[in-house]
Design an enzyme around this catalytic site. Sequence first.
Site, PDB file in Angstrom:
ATOM      1  CE  LYS A  18      -8.240 -32.632  -0.659  1.00 44.77           C
ATOM      2  NZ  LYS A  18      -6.773 -32.879  -0.702  1.00 44.77           N
ATOM      3  CE  LYS A  40      -8.388 -26.768   0.765  1.00 43.06           C
ATOM      4  NZ  LYS A  40      -8.077 -28.088   0.175  1.00 43.06           N
ATOM      5  CG  ASP A  57      -5.432 -26.015  -2.753  1.00 43.41           C
ATOM      6  OD1 ASP A  57      -4.726 -26.041  -3.786  1.00 43.41           O
ATOM      7  OD2 ASP A  57      -5.290 -26.825  -1.810  1.00 43.41           O
ATOM      8  N   PRO A 207      -5.843 -37.558 -16.980  1.00 42.84           N
ATOM      9  CG  PRO A 207      -5.524 -36.967 -19.223  1.00 42.84           C
ATOM     10  CD  PRO A 207      -6.584 -37.045 -18.145  1.00 42.84           C
TER      11      PRO A 207
END
Length: 237
Positions: A18, A40, A57, A207
């Site tokens: 995320k 966040k 994060d 990827p």
Amino acid sequence: MPSPCAYFVTGTDTEIGKTLVSSALLHALAQTGMRAVGMKPVAAGAQWHDGKWRNDDVESLAAAANMALPQELTTPYLLREAAAPHIAAQLENVSINLNHIRRCYDRLADEADAIVVEGVGGFCVPLSAETDTADLARLLGLPVIMVVGLRLGCINHALLTAQAIAARGLQLAGWVANLVDAEMAYADENVAAIGARLPAPLLGVVPRLELPSAAAAAGNLDFSCLPGWPGERTNSI
């Protein structure tokens, strides 16, 4: 003042990318010239470093944004314990208030052209005894981008998460496949099966990146079909 271009990023689980996708989205928004900021609202797992509590994060989102706003607004609840938010909050005697988060979001909206709100964990992670992340998403009312971690079981996880999003009356605006298991068999077939069953476009497949970064992830994604995307549509969210 017009509403900002804004999106809510959720995922099929925790640790499935995320933050990487949210950072890529911020990077892409900044490339359009918009003043973009990440939010966040609840982050669990912080370490004391250089005189303040820090969360990876939160710092990744800040690094991908092209404007800096007070952390008290971008992350109103920074919890120290790396645990489910309702547990971490209880340990610190903190009550997570969704209306406070909404007020912080509104203040960000007064300053920024674009906001990327990243949820915590999966879509229905508890925030308190009465509320969860799905309630937060519904309160903000933003188009949702779902990150699907490609590994065994991802088809079921993706479809159940999409159903939960729809049950809250929210728009699944797009989804991203992120290869979390480099050894996953039939990854392309899983992506195709999910895409055939979701009422939202695939924004791309990320990827395994040797050096994960917002720019590298953004190079594998196309956000231009999202509602309200700069230069694509004139209506605000």
